[in-house]
Design a protein around this motif. Structure first.
Motif, short mmCIF file in Angstrom:
data_model
loop_
_atom_site.label_atom_id
_atom_site.label_comp_id
_atom_site.label_asym_id
_atom_site.label_seq_id
_atom_site.Cartn_x
_atom_site.Cartn_y
_atom_site.Cartn_z
N ASN A 57 4.94 -1.00 12.12
CA ASN A 57 5.35 -2.49 12.74
C ASN A 57 4.71 -2.87 13.75
OD1 ASN A 57 5.96 -0.73 14.13
ND2 ASN A 57 7.98 -1.48 14.64
N LYS A 58 3.21 -2.46 14.50
CA LYS A 58 2.66 -2.82 15.36
C LYS A 58 1.25 -3.39 14.74
CE LYS A 58 5.67 -0.89 18.89
NZ LYS A 58 6.38 -1.65 19.18
N GLY A 59 1.18 -3.17 13.69
CA GLY A 59 -0.40 -3.22 12.56
C GLY A 59 -0.93 -2.55 13.52
N ALA A 60 -0.89 -1.36 13.38
CA ALA A 60 -1.98 -0.29 13.33
C ALA A 60 -2.11 0.84 12.28
CB ALA A 60 -0.82 0.67 14.55
N ALA A 61 -3.75 1.12 12.41
CA ALA A 61 -3.84 1.81 10.06
C ALA A 61 -3.61 2.83 11.20
CB ALA A 61 -4.99 1.50 10.61
N ILE A 62 -2.48 3.29 9.98
CA ILE A 62 -1.45 5.11 9.85
C ILE A 62 -2.35 5.66 8.72
CG2 ILE A 62 0.05 4.25 11.65
CD1 ILE A 62 1.65 3.96 8.84
N SER A 63 -3.04 5.15 7.73
CA SER A 63 -3.81 5.73 7.05
C SER A 63 -4.75 4.17 6.68
CB SER A 63 -2.76 5.87 5.84
OG SER A 63 -3.81 6.68 4.43
N GLY A 64 -6.06 4.54 6.09
CA GLY A 64 -7.26 4.58 5.46
C GLY A 64 -8.10 3.89 6.44
N GLY A 65 -7.66 3.05 8.11
CA GLY A 65 -8.04 2.65 8.68
C GLY A 65 -9.51 2.26 9.20
N HIS A 66 -10.34 3.39 8.63
CA HIS A 66 -11.58 3.29 8.84
C HIS A 66 -12.64 3.41 7.57
CE1 HIS A 66 -15.51 4.14 10.99
NE2 HIS A 66 -15.67 5.25 10.01
N MET A 67 -12.74 2.04 7.39
CA MET A 67 -12.62 1.79 5.48
C MET A 67 -14.34 2.05 6.02
SD MET A 67 -11.28 -1.38 5.33
CE MET A 67 -11.87 -1.71 3.02
N HIS A 68 -15.50 2.88 4.48
CA HIS A 68 -16.73 2.92 4.71
C HIS A 68 -16.96 1.84 3.59
CE1 HIS A 68 -17.95 5.57 6.96
NE2 HIS A 68 -17.54 5.77 7.12
N ILE A 69 -17.26 0.39 2.81
CA ILE A 69 -17.28 0.52 1.90
C ILE A 69 -18.88 -0.54 1.55
CG2 ILE A 69 -15.04 -1.08 2.78
CD1 ILE A 69 -16.24 -3.57 3.29
N GLU A 70 -19.23 -1.08 0.44
CA GLU A 70 -20.44 -1.36 0.05
C GLU A 70 -20.52 -2.98 0.75
OE1 GLU A 70 -23.33 -2.13 -4.01
OE2 GLU A 70 -21.58 -1.44 -4.26
N ALA A 71 -21.95 -3.19 1.21
CA ALA A 71 -21.72 -4.88 2.15
C ALA A 71 -22.15 -5.77 1.50
CB ALA A 71 -23.15 -4.25 3.01
N GLU A 72 -22.42 -5.75 0.05
CA GLU A 72 -22.92 -6.58 -0.47
C GLU A 72 -21.83 -6.40 -1.77
OE1 GLU A 72 -26.59 -6.70 -1.99
OE2 GLU A 72 -27.39 -6.51 0.22
N ALA A 73 -21.24 -6.01 -1.93
CA ALA A 73 -19.59 -6.11 -2.68
C ALA A 73 -18.95 -6.81 -2.37
CB ALA A 73 -18.94 -4.55 -2.80
N ILE A 74 -17.82 -7.03 -3.08
CA ILE A 74 -17.42 -8.35 -3.20
C ILE A 74 -15.27 -7.38 -3.59
CG2 ILE A 74 -15.59 -10.60 -4.07
CD1 ILE A 74 -18.67 -11.74 -4.87
N TYR A 75 -14.61 -7.29 -2.53
CA TYR A 75 -13.88 -7.25 -2.88
C TYR A 75 -11.83 -8.27 -3.18
CZ TYR A 75 -16.03 -2.71 -1.81
OH TYR A 75 -16.85 -2.44 -1.08
N LYS A 76 -11.31 -7.38 -3.72
CA LYS A 76 -10.14 -9.08 -3.52
C LYS A 76 -9.62 -7.44 -2.94
CE LYS A 76 -6.55 -9.81 -6.91
NZ LYS A 76 -5.98 -9.91 -8.52
N ILE A 77 -8.67 -8.93 -2.04
CA ILE A 77 -8.13 -7.56 -0.66
C ILE A 77 -5.79 -8.53 -1.03
CG2 ILE A 77 -7.16 -7.93 1.75
CD1 ILE A 77 -9.48 -8.65 2.27
N GLU A 78 -5.12 -7.41 -1.49
CA GLU A 78 -4.23 -7.65 -1.90
C GLU A 78 -3.37 -7.35 -0.80
OE1 GLU A 78 -3.60 -7.71 -6.46
OE2 GLU A 78 -4.97 -5.70 -5.83
N LEU A 79 -2.88 -8.71 -0.01
CA LEU A 79 -1.34 -8.14 1.22
C LEU A 79 -0.17 -8.20 0.49
CD1 LEU A 79 -0.45 -8.18 4.23
CD2 LEU A 79 -0.06 -10.35 3.61
N LYS A 80 0.55 -6.46 0.76
CA LYS A 80 2.12 -6.06 0.48
C LYS A 80 2.48 -6.17 2.08
CE LYS A 80 1.69 -4.77 -4.19
NZ LYS A 80 2.65 -3.38 -4.21
N ALA A 81 3.99 -6.65 1.99
CA ALA A 81 4.82 -6.29 3.46
C ALA A 81 5.99 -5.53 3.31
CB ALA A 81 4.51 -7.31 5.06
N TRP A 82 6.65 -5.56 3.94
CA TRP A 82 7.73 -4.60 3.76
C TRP A 82 8.85 -5.60 5.04
CZ3 TRP A 82 3.78 -2.36 1.86
CH2 TRP A 82 4.15 -1.94 0.27
N ASP A 83 10.21 -5.60 5.02
CA ASP A 83 10.53 -6.61 6.23
C ASP A 83 11.67 -5.21 6.29
OD1 ASP A 83 12.93 -6.24 4.55
OD2 ASP A 83 13.29 -8.03 4.50
N TYR A 84 12.71 -5.38 7.24
CA TYR A 84 12.96 -4.19 8.38
C TYR A 84 14.51 -3.32 6.84
CZ TYR A 84 11.05 -3.63 11.95
OH TYR A 84 9.86 -3.52 13.76
#
Length: 229
Positions: free
Chosen positions: A70-97
């Motif tokens: 809930n502070k916006g800090a990554a707790i899993s997978g927060g350091h990503m290694h990705i291919e520079a020239e690749a295109i990634y679809k980003i999907e957001l999910k969020a949950w309230d309290y």
């Protein structure tokens, strides 16, 4: 007289409590976000200026899921290694309290979506529009329909929000790890219509585009050449 005062006070407390509860139920976003996820999935397509063409799912692509507290800090997978020239679809999910998924509440209909826009800030990216060889970074919010099923409107991507978006770092941005923030911002009335596709990485976004951040999800991106395992 004393009894009447006590009764009146009790009635006012009841009305206030009822009104507060009703407002909370009508606005599930009000109480804030308890946790969130960003899922990055490689897709087919190619970059052109400030946007992408011919986007399509890629068979066998393995999603990368980054989880945030809930502070916006990554707790899993927060350091990503990705291919520079690749295109990634980003999907957001969020949950309230209450445990309810709320990401689609931001695009429930056009009137609601007009209040929100996603940015990808930080990283000191060379944008694709600043290159001559299509080797720069692009972040493109790209929903096609609102939650009520109507088509997303607005030329140049103005109507899109960023619950679904597409991202490439680009060959020009290979190298050291970059600290970036995925930001979903609630905008003041009329502001969204002034945001163009090239504004996604502006460090002064908060000053230029009045409103308040609903989500600020912080992560690290390390873009590498070639296929990333």
């Amino acid at each position: 007289m004393k009894t009447r005062k006590i009764t009146l006070a009790a009635m006012l407390l009841f009305v206030a409590a009822f009104t507060a509860c009703k407002k909370d139920n009508d606005d599930p976003i009000k109480e804030g976000i308890e946790r969130a996820e960003l899922t990055f999935t490689e897709v087919e397509g190619y970059a052109h200026g400030d946007h992408f063409h011919d986007l399509a799912d890629m068979a066998g692509a393995t999603p990368i899921v980054v989880k945030f507290n809930n502070k916006g800090a990554a707790i899993s997978g927060g350091h990503m290694h990705i291919e520079a020239e690749a295109i990634y679809k980003i999907e957001l999910k969020a949950w309230d309290y209450t445990g309810k998924e709320v990401q689609n509440d931001f695009i429930a209909n056009k009137a609601t979506a007009d209040q929100y826009k996603a940015f990808m800030v930080g990283g000191n990216f060379i944008l694709n529009t600043a290159t001559t060889d299509e080797s720069g970074a692009i972040f493109q919010p790209r929903e096609t329909t609102y939650g009520d099923g109507t088509a997303v409107s607005g030329s140049g991507g103005i109507g899109t929000t960023g619950i679904v978006s597409y991202f490439t770092v680009g060959h020009s941005n290979e190298g050291p790890t970059k600290e970036v923030s995925f930001i979903l911002r609630k905008l003041n009335a009329g502001v969204k219509a002034n945001i163009t596709r090239n504004d996604w990485n502006r460090t002064d976004y908060a000053t230029v585009f009045g409103g308040e951040d609903v989500l600020k999800l912080n992560l690290e991106v390390h873009a590498e050449e070639g296929h990333v395992h």
